[in-house]
Design a protein around this motif. Structure first.
Motif, PDB file in Angstrom:
ATOM      1  N   GLY A 212       0.800  -1.191  -0.154  1.00 30.41           N
ATOM      2  CA  GLY A 212       0.047  -0.057   0.018  1.00 30.41           C
ATOM      3  C   GLY A 212       0.833   1.096   0.034  1.00 30.41           C
ATOM      4  O   GLY A 212       0.531   2.300  -0.694  1.00 30.41           O
ATOM      5  N   SER A 213       1.974   1.239   0.744  1.00 35.79           N
ATOM      6  CA  SER A 213       2.782   2.379   0.782  1.00 35.79           C
ATOM      7  C   SER A 213       3.517   2.677  -0.369  1.00 35.79           C
ATOM      8  O   SER A 213       3.684   3.652  -1.053  1.00 35.79           O
ATOM      9  N   TRP A 214       3.764   1.569  -1.173  1.00 35.30           N
ATOM     10  CA  TRP A 214       4.437   1.677  -2.602  1.00 35.30           C
ATOM     11  C   TRP A 214       3.421   2.283  -3.762  1.00 35.30           C
ATOM     12  O   TRP A 214       3.866   3.371  -4.456  1.00 35.30           O
ATOM     13  N   PHE A 215       2.259   1.870  -3.427  1.00 35.91           N
ATOM     14  CA  PHE A 215       1.227   2.308  -4.280  1.00 35.91           C
ATOM     15  C   PHE A 215       0.990   3.842  -4.189  1.00 35.91           C
ATOM     16  O   PHE A 215       0.584   4.884  -5.172  1.00 35.91           O
ATOM     17  N   GLN A 216       0.749   4.275  -2.878  1.00 35.68           N
ATOM     18  CA  GLN A 216       0.334   5.622  -2.401  1.00 35.68           C
ATOM     19  C   GLN A 216       1.595   6.640  -2.948  1.00 35.68           C
ATOM     20  O   GLN A 216       1.152   7.592  -3.448  1.00 35.68           O
ATOM     21  N   LYS A 217       2.674   6.219  -2.629  1.00 35.82           N
ATOM     22  CA  LYS A 217       3.815   7.067  -3.065  1.00 35.82           C
ATOM     23  C   LYS A 217       4.051   6.919  -4.654  1.00 35.82           C
ATOM     24  O   LYS A 217       4.396   8.097  -5.176  1.00 35.82           O
ATOM     25  N   THR A 218       3.788   6.078  -5.393  1.00 33.26           N
ATOM     26  CA  THR A 218       4.049   5.955  -6.827  1.00 33.26           C
ATOM     27  C   THR A 218       2.864   6.502  -7.434  1.00 33.26           C
ATOM     28  O   THR A 218       3.205   7.125  -8.641  1.00 33.26           O
ATOM     29  N   PHE A 219       1.557   6.317  -7.138  1.00 29.02           N
ATOM     30  CA  PHE A 219       0.560   6.914  -7.976  1.00 29.02           C
ATOM     31  C   PHE A 219      -0.467   7.604  -7.260  1.00 29.02           C
ATOM     32  O   PHE A 219      -1.523   7.944  -7.725  1.00 29.02           O
ATOM     33  N   ASP A 220       0.227   8.394  -6.108  1.00 33.00           N
ATOM     34  CA  ASP A 220      -0.554   9.686  -5.519  1.00 33.00           C
ATOM     35  C   ASP A 220      -1.927   9.123  -5.070  1.00 33.00           C
ATOM     36  O   ASP A 220      -2.737   9.956  -5.491  1.00 33.00           O
ATOM     37  N   CYS A 221      -2.190   7.918  -4.626  1.00 31.18           N
ATOM     38  CA  CYS A 221      -3.557   7.569  -4.388  1.00 31.18           C
ATOM     39  C   CYS A 221      -3.458   7.380  -2.597  1.00 31.18           C
ATOM     40  O   CYS A 221      -2.725   7.512  -1.962  1.00 31.18           O
ATOM     41  N   TYR A 222      -4.485   6.829  -1.956  1.00 31.53           N
ATOM     42  CA  TYR A 222      -4.893   6.593  -0.765  1.00 31.53           C
ATOM     43  C   TYR A 222      -5.711   5.509  -0.274  1.00 31.53           C
ATOM     44  O   TYR A 222      -6.618   5.202  -0.979  1.00 31.53           O
ATOM     45  N   PHE A 223      -4.977   4.664   0.472  1.00 38.81           N
ATOM     46  CA  PHE A 223      -5.971   3.436   1.045  1.00 38.81           C
ATOM     47  C   PHE A 223      -6.392   3.733   2.369  1.00 38.81           C
ATOM     48  O   PHE A 223      -5.605   4.315   3.070  1.00 38.81           O
ATOM     49  N   SER A 224      -7.726   3.319   2.516  1.00 40.76           N
ATOM     50  CA  SER A 224      -8.234   3.446   3.795  1.00 40.76           C
ATOM     51  C   SER A 224      -9.070   2.150   4.108  1.00 40.76           C
ATOM     52  O   SER A 224      -9.585   1.386   3.173  1.00 40.76           O
ATOM     53  N   ARG A 225      -8.991   1.642   5.248  1.00 38.29           N
ATOM     54  CA  ARG A 225      -9.745   0.353   5.685  1.00 38.29           C
ATOM     55  C   ARG A 225     -11.323   0.317   5.293  1.00 38.29           C
ATOM     56  O   ARG A 225     -11.649   1.674   5.514  1.00 38.29           O
ATOM     57  N   LEU A 226     -11.993  -0.638   4.894  1.00 42.36           N
ATOM     58  CA  LEU A 226     -13.138  -0.351   4.290  1.00 42.36           C
ATOM     59  C   LEU A 226     -13.922  -1.156   5.504  1.00 42.36           C
ATOM     60  O   LEU A 226     -14.119  -2.446   5.406  1.00 42.36           O
ATOM     61  N   THR A 227     -14.609  -0.531   6.254  1.00 45.69           N
ATOM     62  CA  THR A 227     -15.514  -1.075   7.223  1.00 45.69           C
ATOM     63  C   THR A 227     -16.961  -1.253   6.718  1.00 45.69           C
ATOM     64  O   THR A 227     -17.238  -0.682   5.770  1.00 45.69           O
ATOM     65  N   ILE A 228     -17.614  -2.204   7.344  1.00 51.27           N
ATOM     66  CA  ILE A 228     -19.248  -2.384   6.675  1.00 51.27           C
ATOM     67  C   ILE A 228     -20.118  -2.302   7.871  1.00 51.27           C
ATOM     68  O   ILE A 228     -19.973  -2.582   9.143  1.00 51.27           O
ATOM     69  N   SER A 229     -20.942  -1.007   7.575  1.00 50.65           N
ATOM     70  CA  SER A 229     -22.158  -0.498   8.788  1.00 50.65           C
ATOM     71  C   SER A 229     -23.149  -1.698   9.027  1.00 50.65           C
ATOM     72  O   SER A 229     -23.346  -2.616   7.983  1.00 50.65           O
ATOM     73  N   PRO A 230     -23.701  -1.587  10.095  1.00 51.57           N
ATOM     74  CA  PRO A 230     -24.801  -2.661  10.435  1.00 51.57           C
ATOM     75  C   PRO A 230     -25.988  -2.578   9.153  1.00 51.57           C
ATOM     76  O   PRO A 230     -26.255  -3.764   8.868  1.00 51.57           O
ATOM     77  N   LEU A 231     -26.016  -1.414   8.783  1.00 51.95           N
ATOM     78  CA  LEU A 231     -27.078  -1.310   7.581  1.00 51.95           C
ATOM     79  C   LEU A 231     -26.832  -2.049   6.252  1.00 51.95           C
ATOM     80  O   LEU A 231     -27.576  -2.800   6.007  1.00 51.95           O
ATOM     81  N   ASN A 232     -25.488  -2.007   6.214  1.00 50.75           N
ATOM     82  CA  ASN A 232     -25.056  -2.756   4.999  1.00 50.75           C
ATOM     83  C   ASN A 232     -24.924  -4.092   5.270  1.00 50.75           C
ATOM     84  O   ASN A 232     -25.097  -5.156   4.283  1.00 50.75           O
ATOM     85  N   LEU A 233     -24.722  -4.664   6.392  1.00 50.36           N
ATOM     86  CA  LEU A 233     -24.624  -6.035   6.500  1.00 50.36           C
ATOM     87  C   LEU A 233     -26.085  -6.636   6.539  1.00 50.36           C
ATOM     88  O   LEU A 233     -26.167  -7.669   6.291  1.00 50.36           O
ATOM     89  N   ALA A 234     -26.946  -5.612   6.975  1.00 47.30           N
ATOM     90  CA  ALA A 234     -28.397  -6.147   6.754  1.00 47.30           C
ATOM     91  C   ALA A 234     -28.685  -6.420   5.399  1.00 47.30           C
ATOM     92  O   ALA A 234     -29.283  -7.110   4.962  1.00 47.30           O
ATOM     93  N   TRP A 235     -28.057  -5.473   4.772  1.00 44.07           N
ATOM     94  CA  TRP A 235     -28.532  -5.517   3.130  1.00 44.07           C
ATOM     95  C   TRP A 235     -27.882  -6.872   2.501  1.00 44.07           C
ATOM     96  O   TRP A 235     -28.500  -7.743   1.877  1.00 44.07           O
ATOM     97  N   MET A 236     -26.776  -7.141   3.227  1.00 45.19           N
ATOM     98  CA  MET A 236     -26.000  -8.404   2.652  1.00 45.19           C
ATOM     99  C   MET A 236     -26.741  -9.524   3.177  1.00 45.19           C
ATOM    100  O   MET A 236     -26.956 -10.638   2.227  1.00 45.19           O
ATOM    101  N   ALA A 237     -27.321  -9.578   4.450  1.00 46.26           N
ATOM    102  CA  ALA A 237     -28.156 -10.870   4.815  1.00 46.26           C
ATOM    103  C   ALA A 237     -29.394 -11.058   4.012  1.00 46.26           C
ATOM    104  O   ALA A 237     -29.669 -12.083   3.580  1.00 46.26           O
ATOM    105  N   ALA A 238     -30.152  -9.987   3.549  1.00 42.40           N
ATOM    106  CA  ALA A 238     -31.175 -10.063   2.908  1.00 42.40           C
ATOM    107  C   ALA A 238     -30.871 -10.359   1.304  1.00 42.40           C
ATOM    108  O   ALA A 238     -31.575 -11.414   0.847  1.00 42.40           O
ATOM    109  N   MET A 239     -30.129  -9.990   0.800  1.00 43.22           N
ATOM    110  CA  MET A 239     -29.578 -10.024  -0.662  1.00 43.22           C
ATOM    111  C   MET A 239     -29.053 -11.347  -0.942  1.00 43.22           C
ATOM    112  O   MET A 239     -29.280 -12.308  -1.744  1.00 43.22           O
ATOM    113  N   TRP A 240     -28.222 -11.911   0.033  1.00 41.14           N
ATOM    114  CA  TRP A 240     -27.419 -13.076  -0.179  1.00 41.14           C
ATOM    115  C   TRP A 240     -28.357 -14.360   0.185  1.00 41.14           C
ATOM    116  O   TRP A 240     -28.429 -15.364  -0.210  1.00 41.14           O
ATOM    117  N   THR A 241     -29.342 -14.062   0.992  1.00 42.13           N
ATOM    118  CA  THR A 241     -30.354 -15.213   1.748  1.00 42.13           C
ATOM    119  C   THR A 241     -31.302 -15.223   0.344  1.00 42.13           C
ATOM    120  O   THR A 241     -31.522 -16.566   0.288  1.00 42.13           O
TER     121      THR A 241
END
Length: 320
Positions: free
Chosen positions: A173-202
């Motif tokens: 991630g550090s190499w990509f950030q320095k080389t391509f001027d981008c930013y990485f951030s951890r993607l967390t999943i909210s309870p609302l979107n977890l509920a969407w996943m439960a419904a859609m996948w079921t």
């Protein structure tokens, strides 16, 4: 590292690197590891994915479940299998400036990029194979909304999935950030979107054996938290969803809410516990399992494109 002195409009210079899974400076190399970059499966951007909201960052009121026929026809089965049944940690990546590897093959295709770190064997055998110790995937499945607004010099591969030690994730991630001027951030999943996943996948149809739909709820307690696991027989969960869903292939927020409310009511009737007062932290189904911390395991190849489409939407939402 800047390219031609041009700043990235997505660069977040006022933020420190994340504490967990963040990107630390690239300060050392070892003779025992090597990094391989591979241009892999081209996922068709022609798959329909309709969003009814006008701005990313707002919860949609309706989602279309993508079809998977084009993926099954064009993708390498071995590469699909590589993605399955591994625990991936999710990251959101801002568009990369003058990204010079693995661009689109055609105007209709979006290329997924595989990055691997391999450990070279110390044994003096000519045929000794390198051992892969870390893997990462860049992709942007049906991310047309953001792609249309990205300047010409930028490449959008907004979803990044990592499998392996966080120290390797930080190096890459550090190499990509320095080389391509981008930013990485951890993607967390909210309870609302977890509920969407439960419904859609079921509601997804599968030909093989179906696993139970399991929901895990966190109850804050002192001195330690308490988790409640709620498993629903797959036939019962599917029957409930079939009574809730009005239009096949389409899911609405109203249907997700009703589906969850029915599960809450059933649990309260038997255990006198209000799950609505807790926090949904994990969802497991036949299709995939996902945790609020941003860890996911994809379990079914037929619905791979649908899972990645939803994750791409969440990654783009976090960028904007």
């Amino acid at each position: 590292m800047r390219r031609s002195g041009r700043p990235s409009p997505w660069r977040r210079q006022d933020m420190d690197t994340p504490d967990s899974g963040g990107m630390t400076p690239l300060g050392r190399k070892t003779a025992e590891t090597g990094i391989n970059f591979t241009s892999t499966t081209r996922f068709s951007r022609g798959l329909t994915f309709i969003r009814t909201h006008t701005l990313f960052g707002q919860s949609p009121t309706r989602r279309i479940i993508p079809q998977t026929s084009l993926l099954q026809e064009n993708a390498d089965p071995q590469k699909i299998a590589f993605l399955l049944r591994k625990q991936w940690t999710l990251y959101s990546v801002t568009p990369m400036y003058k990204f010079s590897y693995g661009l689109k093959g055609t105007d209709q295709d979006q290329v997924a990029i595989l990055v691997q770190i391999a450990s070279r064997s110390q044994l003096p055998f000519e045929n000794a194979e390198d051992k892969v110790v870390w893997s990462g995937w860049f992709c942007c499945i049906s991310g047309d909304d953001l792609l249309e607004s990205v300047p010409e010099d930028f490449t959008c591969l907004s979803l990044f999935l990592a499998n392996g030690a966080e120290s390797y994730t930080a190096i890459v991630g550090s190499w990509f950030q320095k080389t391509f001027d981008c930013y990485f951030s951890r993607l967390t999943i909210s309870p609302l979107n977890l509920a969407w996943m439960a419904a859609m996948w079921t509601g997804c149809k599968v030909d093989s054996h179906m696993a139970a739909t399991e929901l895990v709820f966190s109850v804050p307690c002192i001195p330690q938290s308490l988790d409640i696991s709620y498993a629903i027989h797959p036939e019962d969960a599917k029957a409930l969803w079939d009574t809730v869903q009005k239009t096949p292939g389409e899911v609405t927020q109203e249907e997700v809410n009703l589906f969850m409310d029915c599960l809450y009511s059933h649990f309260h009737r038997h255990f006198k516990i209000h799950l609505s007062a807790t926090r949904l932290v994990k969802v497991s189904t036949t299709i995939a399992s996902a945790h609020c911390d941003g860890n996911i395991k994809i379990l079914h190849s037929k619905h791979l494109i649908g899972v990645l489409t939803l994750l791409t939407e969440l990654a783009i939402s976090q960028i904007q």
